[in-house]
Design a protein around this motif. Structure first.
Motif, PDB file in Angstrom:
ATOM      1  N   PHE A  97       2.464  14.857  14.437  1.00 33.43           N
ATOM      2  CA  PHE A  97       1.229  14.719  14.462  1.00 33.43           C
ATOM      3  C   PHE A  97       0.724  15.626  15.439  1.00 33.43           C
ATOM      4  N   ALA A  98      -0.435  16.520  14.938  1.00 33.40           N
ATOM      5  CA  ALA A  98      -0.930  17.576  15.872  1.00 33.40           C
ATOM      6  C   ALA A  98      -2.486  17.528  15.346  1.00 33.40           C
ATOM      7  N   PRO A  99      -3.397  17.870  16.038  1.00 31.98           N
ATOM      8  CA  PRO A  99      -4.858  17.875  15.943  1.00 31.98           C
ATOM      9  C   PRO A  99      -5.295  19.272  15.095  1.00 31.98           C
ATOM     10  N   ILE A 100      -6.228  19.268  14.483  1.00 29.46           N
ATOM     11  CA  ILE A 100      -6.798  20.652  13.736  1.00 29.46           C
ATOM     12  C   ILE A 100      -8.162  20.799  14.589  1.00 29.46           C
ATOM     13  N   ARG A 101      -8.521  22.101  14.822  1.00 35.63           N
ATOM     14  CA  ARG A 101      -9.854  22.429  15.243  1.00 35.63           C
ATOM     15  C   ARG A 101     -10.091  23.615  14.555  1.00 35.63           C
ATOM     16  N   VAL A 102     -11.546  23.604  13.971  1.00 32.50           N
ATOM     17  CA  VAL A 102     -12.168  24.686  13.268  1.00 32.50           C
ATOM     18  C   VAL A 102     -13.268  24.873  14.012  1.00 32.50           C
ATOM     19  N   LYS A 103     -13.438  25.881  14.885  1.00 33.30           N
ATOM     20  CA  LYS A 103     -14.541  26.507  15.669  1.00 33.30           C
ATOM     21  C   LYS A 103     -15.748  26.874  14.846  1.00 33.30           C
ATOM     22  N   ASP A 104     -16.916  27.316  15.309  1.00 36.75           N
ATOM     23  CA  ASP A 104     -17.819  27.734  14.764  1.00 36.75           C
ATOM     24  C   ASP A 104     -18.007  28.832  13.784  1.00 36.75           C
ATOM     25  N   ASN A 105     -18.722  28.666  12.947  1.00 42.76           N
ATOM     26  CA  ASN A 105     -19.173  29.722  11.674  1.00 42.76           C
ATOM     27  C   ASN A 105     -17.722  30.217  10.959  1.00 42.76           C
ATOM     28  N   CYS A 106     -17.080  29.317  10.609  1.00 44.98           N
ATOM     29  CA  CYS A 106     -15.912  29.554   9.942  1.00 44.98           C
ATOM     30  C   CYS A 106     -15.868  29.138   8.362  1.00 44.98           C
ATOM     31  N   PHE A 107     -15.343  30.046   7.480  1.00 48.85           N
ATOM     32  CA  PHE A 107     -15.407  29.805   5.982  1.00 48.85           C
ATOM     33  C   PHE A 107     -13.787  29.648   5.637  1.00 48.85           C
ATOM     34  N   ILE A 108     -13.543  28.579   4.958  1.00 50.56           N
ATOM     35  CA  ILE A 108     -12.159  28.106   4.402  1.00 50.56           C
ATOM     36  C   ILE A 108     -12.210  27.948   2.761  1.00 50.56           C
ATOM     37  N   GLY A 109     -11.628  28.868   2.270  1.00 51.32           N
ATOM     38  CA  GLY A 109     -11.717  29.169   0.791  1.00 51.32           C
ATOM     39  C   GLY A 109     -10.939  28.249   0.203  1.00 51.32           C
ATOM     40  N   LEU A 110     -11.266  28.225  -1.209  1.00 57.10           N
ATOM     41  CA  LEU A 110     -10.681  27.238  -2.241  1.00 57.10           C
ATOM     42  C   LEU A 110      -9.313  27.033  -2.017  1.00 57.10           C
TER      43      LEU A 110
END
Length: 173
Positions: A97-110
């Motif tokens: 188990f490990a966390p996920i962090r998405v910082k500011d102004n990111c785009f994750i595509g389809l």
């Protein structure tokens, strides 16, 4: 029961989607917060088909976009298979188990997948269908499976702005 509640909220989310971006995003954010997602700022857009596993912490930054059919996966049960492959007797399954962090102004595509322990820096673009694990530095564009850096976000934007005969659509707020 949990499945019924999720299906109910999925239907509500789709209804809000039809009503427009603003009510949709307010409802989507509230739903994800209730599921355990931590927001640092306001997301620009999270598609209703995006799936966020909250088995471990998920933190989403300001002005992020998560496209359709994206998976943020915080657990991995393949460890048991690997342990059995080296002859260990596993009476019960083992998981990472490990966390996920998405910082500011990111785009994750389809259709992209973020695996356990992924950290996306600021201004990161994840290409459609990419599988990302580990840390991605600020201002990176990553594509592929496994994902690798192909460009710098800031340089790509400057180059793109200098192209002729390109139409750019800007959404109204």
């Amino acid at each position: 029961m949990r499945r019924v509640v999720r299906l109910f909220f999925d239907q509500i989310t789709k209804l809000l989607w039809i009503m427009g971006r603003s009510p949709y995003m307010k409802g989507r954010k509230l739903y994800l917060e209730k599921c355990g997602v931590k927001f640092i700022g306001e997301p620009r857009f999270i598609h209703y088909s995006a799936r966020i596993d909250t088995s471990c912490n998920v933190e989403l930054g300001d002005k992020i976009v998560i496209s359709a059919n994206v998976f943020l996966l915080t657990h991995d049960y393949s460890l048991t298979t690997a342990q059995r492959a080296i002859g260990e007797d596993c009476a019960i399954d083992s998981a990472i188990f490990a966390p996920i962090r998405v910082k500011d102004n990111c785009f994750i595509g389809l259709g992209a997948i973020l695996l356990p322990g992924t950290i996306l820096g600021n201004n990161v673009i994840v290409g459609a269908g990419s599988v990302v694990r580990g840390e991605v530095a600020d201002d990176s564009i990553v594509i592929g499976n496994p994902a690798f850096v192909v460009k710098n976000t800031k340089q790509w934007a400057k180059d793109y702005n200098n192209k002729e005969n390109i139409k750019v659509h800007k959404d109204n707020k």
